[in-house]
Design a protein around this motif. Structure first.
Motif, PDB file in Angstrom:
ATOM      1  N   TRP A  40       0.836  -1.211   0.000  1.00 17.11           N
ATOM      2  CA  TRP A  40       0.000   0.000   0.000  1.00 17.11           C
ATOM      3  C   TRP A  40       0.867   1.256   0.000  1.00 17.11           C
ATOM      4  O   TRP A  40       0.516   2.262  -0.631  1.00 17.11           O
ATOM      5  CB  TRP A  40      -0.941  -0.009   1.216  1.00 17.11           C
ATOM      6  N   VAL A  50      -7.278   4.643  -2.126  1.00 15.28           N
ATOM      7  CA  VAL A  50      -7.765   3.402  -2.728  1.00 15.28           C
ATOM      8  C   VAL A  50      -9.271   3.403  -2.468  1.00 15.28           C
ATOM      9  O   VAL A  50      -9.721   3.310  -1.332  1.00 15.28           O
ATOM     10  CB  VAL A  50      -7.064   2.149  -2.144  1.00 15.28           C
ATOM     11  N   ILE A 191      -4.538  -9.719   6.945  1.00 13.37           N
ATOM     12  CA  ILE A 191      -4.012  -9.668   5.575  1.00 13.37           C
ATOM     13  C   ILE A 191      -4.097  -8.246   5.051  1.00 13.37           C
ATOM     14  O   ILE A 191      -3.180  -7.723   4.440  1.00 13.37           O
ATOM     15  CB  ILE A 191      -4.864 -10.512   4.602  1.00 13.37           C
ATOM     16  N   LEU A 196     -11.395  -3.307   3.193  1.00 13.62           N
ATOM     17  CA  LEU A 196     -10.910  -3.457   1.815  1.00 13.62           C
ATOM     18  C   LEU A 196     -11.056  -4.885   1.292  1.00 13.62           C
ATOM     19  O   LEU A 196     -10.930  -5.131   0.097  1.00 13.62           O
ATOM     20  CB  LEU A 196      -9.429  -3.070   1.709  1.00 13.62           C
ATOM     21  N   PRO A 198     -12.619  -8.542   0.110  1.00 13.67           N
ATOM     22  CA  PRO A 198     -13.812  -8.887  -0.678  1.00 13.67           C
ATOM     23  C   PRO A 198     -15.040  -8.990   0.220  1.00 13.67           C
ATOM     24  O   PRO A 198     -14.947  -9.414   1.376  1.00 13.67           O
ATOM     25  CB  PRO A 198     -13.453 -10.257  -1.266  1.00 13.67           C
TER      26      PRO A 198
ATOM     27  N   ILE B  47      -5.976 -14.104  -1.311  1.00  7.56           N
ATOM     28  CA  ILE B  47      -6.995 -13.139  -0.889  1.00  7.56           C
ATOM     29  C   ILE B  47      -6.428 -11.731  -0.977  1.00  7.56           C
ATOM     30  O   ILE B  47      -7.112 -10.782  -1.379  1.00  7.56           O
ATOM     31  CB  ILE B  47      -7.483 -13.446   0.545  1.00  7.56           C
ATOM     32  N   PHE B  48      -5.134 -11.585  -0.618  1.00  8.34           N
ATOM     33  CA  PHE B  48      -4.506 -10.274  -0.699  1.00  8.34           C
ATOM     34  C   PHE B  48      -4.458  -9.783  -2.146  1.00  8.34           C
ATOM     35  O   PHE B  48      -4.767  -8.625  -2.425  1.00  8.34           O
ATOM     36  CB  PHE B  48      -3.093 -10.327  -0.109  1.00  8.34           C
ATOM     37  N   GLU B  50      -6.443 -10.676  -4.510  1.00 10.63           N
ATOM     38  CA  GLU B  50      -7.834 -10.373  -4.853  1.00 10.63           C
ATOM     39  C   GLU B  50      -8.213  -8.980  -4.347  1.00 10.63           C
ATOM     40  O   GLU B  50      -8.865  -8.195  -5.042  1.00 10.63           O
ATOM     41  CB  GLU B  50      -8.735 -11.446  -4.231  1.00 10.63           C
ATOM     42  N   THR B  51      -7.771  -8.650  -3.104  1.00 11.51           N
ATOM     43  CA  THR B  51      -8.078  -7.342  -2.514  1.00 11.51           C
ATOM     44  C   THR B  51      -7.437  -6.223  -3.329  1.00 11.51           C
ATOM     45  O   THR B  51      -8.071  -5.195  -3.602  1.00 11.51           O
ATOM     46  CB  THR B  51      -7.568  -7.280  -1.057  1.00 11.51           C
ATOM     47  N   ILE B  52      -6.183  -6.412  -3.741  1.00 10.09           N
ATOM     48  CA  ILE B  52      -5.492  -5.400  -4.558  1.00 10.09           C
ATOM     49  C   ILE B  52      -6.250  -5.186  -5.864  1.00 10.09           C
ATOM     50  O   ILE B  52      -6.530  -4.052  -6.268  1.00 10.09           O
ATOM     51  CB  ILE B  52      -4.038  -5.831  -4.865  1.00 10.09           C
ATOM     52  N   LEU B  54      -9.288  -5.803  -6.654  1.00 10.41           N
ATOM     53  CA  LEU B  54     -10.648  -5.244  -6.532  1.00 10.41           C
ATOM     54  C   LEU B  54     -10.590  -3.743  -6.779  1.00 10.41           C
ATOM     55  O   LEU B  54     -11.562  -3.133  -7.220  1.00 10.41           O
ATOM     56  CB  LEU B  54     -11.181  -5.486  -5.116  1.00 10.41           C
ATOM     57  N   ASN B  55      -9.426  -3.154  -6.468  1.00  7.81           N
ATOM     58  CA  ASN B  55      -9.310  -1.698  -6.503  1.00  7.81           C
ATOM     59  C   ASN B  55      -8.414  -1.184  -7.629  1.00  7.81           C
ATOM     60  O   ASN B  55      -8.438  -0.002  -7.944  1.00  7.81           O
ATOM     61  CB  ASN B  55      -8.764  -1.208  -5.159  1.00  7.81           C
ATOM     62  N   PHE B  56      -7.544  -2.065  -8.167  1.00  6.39           N
ATOM     63  CA  PHE B  56      -6.607  -1.630  -9.214  1.00  6.39           C
ATOM     64  C   PHE B  56      -6.600  -2.655 -10.343  1.00  6.39           C
ATOM     65  O   PHE B  56      -6.846  -3.821 -10.130  1.00  6.39           O
ATOM     66  CB  PHE B  56      -5.181  -1.510  -8.633  1.00  6.39           C
ATOM     67  N   PHE B  59      -0.620  -3.879 -10.888  1.00  8.42           N
ATOM     68  CA  PHE B  59       0.262  -3.500  -9.776  1.00  8.42           C
ATOM     69  C   PHE B  59       1.653  -3.339 -10.371  1.00  8.42           C
ATOM     70  O   PHE B  59       2.339  -4.329 -10.651  1.00  8.42           O
ATOM     71  CB  PHE B  59       0.226  -4.579  -8.689  1.00  8.42           C
ATOM     72  N   PHE B  60       2.050  -2.105 -10.609  1.00 11.27           N
ATOM     73  CA  PHE B  60       3.366  -1.790 -11.184  1.00 11.27           C
ATOM     74  C   PHE B  60       3.614  -2.588 -12.468  1.00 11.27           C
ATOM     75  O   PHE B  60       4.685  -3.175 -12.667  1.00 11.27           O
ATOM     76  CB  PHE B  60       4.483  -2.040 -10.161  1.00 11.27           C
ATOM     77  N   LEU B 197       6.321  -9.381  -4.174  1.00 15.42           N
ATOM     78  CA  LEU B 197       6.087  -8.138  -4.905  1.00 15.42           C
ATOM     79  C   LEU B 197       7.010  -8.066  -6.117  1.00 15.42           C
ATOM     80  O   LEU B 197       8.130  -8.578  -6.067  1.00 15.42           O
ATOM     81  CB  LEU B 197       6.344  -6.934  -3.985  1.00 15.42           C
TER      82      LEU B 197
END
Lengths: 264, 272
Positions: A40, A50, A191, A196, A198, B47-48, B50-52, B54-56, B59-60, B197
């Motif tokens: 982040w 975000v 996590i 944020l 799902p 899940i992480f 998936e969370t990223i 959901l919003n973008f 990623f780079f 990453l």
């Protein structure tokens, strides 16, 4: 009360005697929260938000979760388990003190020393990442956050105690320990911030106790939860305190009865 | 290394493997619950991701499937090295307890029992998860696979193993002078998430540290970048230098530590 204070005092001396290890654990916690916040923070180099949420607030979420471990957490389940499996519980059952006082109170001493070492690490993390900004925490919400703290301590403590007490029936509890940690990470908002995740995961987390230990109270503190959600959260978390308290009491009584009837 | 040494090594591995299996299956229900937990851990980073996403959208410069590839490779290498890393974690305790003598006196290189004393079948079984993930994302990503890529990949994985082992031994060797350093295992464990990453996302001082000085990105980011043909030209060169330096420093510190090691029974002849 004096007996418990003496146990606490002895363990505090031990913690400060082994301060190198305590400091390393505090560093480990700091590293973990930094690595959690890192994606982040990296996104934050390109944009500020975000969705409707500030990225600095998201990073702050991880740092607050780190310090919450030293307020609400503490892994005394292993101490409880070792007392049972090592057969030493017999020595404590006859004493005029709660048999598991040593691991439980001892862990609080570890938490206190860990908290002292983690504060400067936390301040350094904040300074080199999001910067000191009082607006990252919602001061008006602070009283509500404080109301959550006893529930977080009791929910976490009950789960830890149940985990340790399973040793009355199982020879090894590493599997249960691992499962508890995984559930805590997935459903507890470790996590990523709860808000944020799902939606399907948020819905499941709402009815489980894990998010009321770290995730939800932290989200409350950084002001990402509405007042009605806070009230709902308080009610559910104290309901879990009661439910887990009953389960813990039942497991404890059954376990002690089994231990005394079968012997060491 | 002569034939006798190789025979001792093979025999040691066979016995260690047998004992490890017997130990794991003695507590069968614990084994099953542990296996379930290990598999659920893989859900953690998925899940992480998936969370990223959901919003973008990316990623780079990496899309969802490429991020899953990085995660899967990092998870796979972590599982491959987990036995060695956990076994090495006993070193600071052996030093502090003075029981390193048991290993020093054996007619076998000390690093064989240190690295290979225990195998955990659970970790091997769990490798199915990242392998399945790589297989599932293959149709959605463009891999650059040729002889050169494969050779570079193998070379990178060897560098990774050398780096992880030498850096751990270096830190644990500090126990000869500074007390318990076993907690480093959990610091490494936390830092290994950085290898999930993309390399190009970690820039500046952090990039220099995690790509060149303490190249933890060797676990996931670098192999994935090689397969996706996105590795910077000089990256492997700097990582090679870093690993060579780690090897030399570790060799020096370890030997210095052994010379100062007195063990639990050392009395310096004063009691005689």
């Amino acid at each position: 009360m004096n007996k418990y204070w003496q146990i606490f005092r002895i363990n505090i001396y031990h913690q400060f005697a082994d301060r190198a290890e305590s400091i390393l654990w505090a560093v480990e916690g700091g590293v973990g929260s930094f690595v959690g916040a890192l994606p982040w923070l990296l996104i934050g180099t390109q944009q500020d938000t975000v969705g409707d949420y500030s990225l600095r607030g998201v990073a702050m979420y991880y740092f607050i979760t780190y310090i919450m471990w030293y307020i609400s957490g503490g892994s005394f389940g292993w101490g409880v388990s070792n007392l049972i499996s090592g057969g030493n519980l017999s020595n404590y059952l006859t004493r005029p003190i709660f048999p598991f006082a040593n691991p439980i109170v001892g862990e609080q001493a570890w938490k206190l020393s860990g908290f002292i070492y983690s504060v400067p690490i936390l301040l350094l993390l904040i300074h080199f990442t999001v910067g000191f900004d009082i607006n990252l925490i919602d001061i008006n919400i602070l009283p509500y956050w404080i109301l959550f703290i006893p529930a977080t301590i009791l929910i976490f403590g009950s789960l830890e105690f149940i985990k340790g007490l399973m040793t009355f029936w199982l020879t090894k509890i590493t599997g249960i320990t691992a499962l508890n940690e995984v559930l805590n990470v997935i459903f507890g908002g470790i996590i990523a911030p709860i808000y944020l995740l799902p939606v399907w995961l948020q819905n499941i987390s709402t009815v489980l106790p894990f998010q009321y230990i770290f995730g939800f109270p932290t989200a409350v503190l950084i002001g990402e939860v509405t007042k009605s959600q806070i009230i709902n959260g308080l009610v559910i978390s104290y309901l879990w305190v009661i439910v887990l308290g009953i389960i813990t009491f039942g497991v404890y009584k059954l376990g002690i009865r089994k231990y005394e009837s079968v012997g060491n | 290394m002569n034939l006798s040494a190789i025979k001792k090594f093979v025999n040691y591995i066979k016995v260690a493997f047998k004992i490890s299996l017997l130990t794991e299956f003695t507590y069968l229900s614990n084994f099953v619950v542990n296996l379930l937990s290990e598999i659920m851990i893989s859900a953690y980073f998925l899940i992480f991701i998936e969370t990223i996403f959901l919003n973008f959208d990316e990623f780079f410069g990496y899309n969802r499937y490429e991020m899953i590839l990085i995660w899967a490779i990092a998870y796979l290498t972590s599982l491959m090295m987990s036995d060695i890393m956990q076994n090495l974690n006993s070193l600071p305790y052996e030093i502090m307890e003075g029981t390193l003598d048991r290993l020093l006196m054996k007619p076998i290189n000390i690093f064989i029992p240190l690295l290979f004393r225990r195998f955990r079948l659970i970790k091997s079984i769990t490798m199915i998860v990242p392998i399945a993930a790589i297989y599932l994302v293959l149709p959605y990503i463009e891999l650059h696979i040729n002889a050169e890529t494969i050779a570079l990949l193998v070379y990178t994985l060897i560098l990774m193993a050398l780096f992880l082992i030498t850096s751990s031994i270096f830190i644990y060797s500090l126990s000869f002078w500074f007390g318990q350093t076993g907690t480093y295992y959990w610091i490494y464990f936390s830092l290994s998430d950085i290898s999930h990453l993309p390399m190009n996302s970690i820039k500046g001082t952090m990039g220099a540290i995690f790509n060149k000085i303490y190249p933890i990105t060797l676990m996931g980011s670098v192999p994935a970048a090689i397969l996706l043909n996105r590795v910077p030209d000089d990256a492997i060169f700097y990582v090679t230098i870093a690993v060579i330096v780690w090897c030399f420093i570790t060799y020096f510190i370890w030997n210095l530590g052994l010379r100062s090691y007195t063990s639990a029974n050392a009395t310096g002849g004063m009691s005689e």
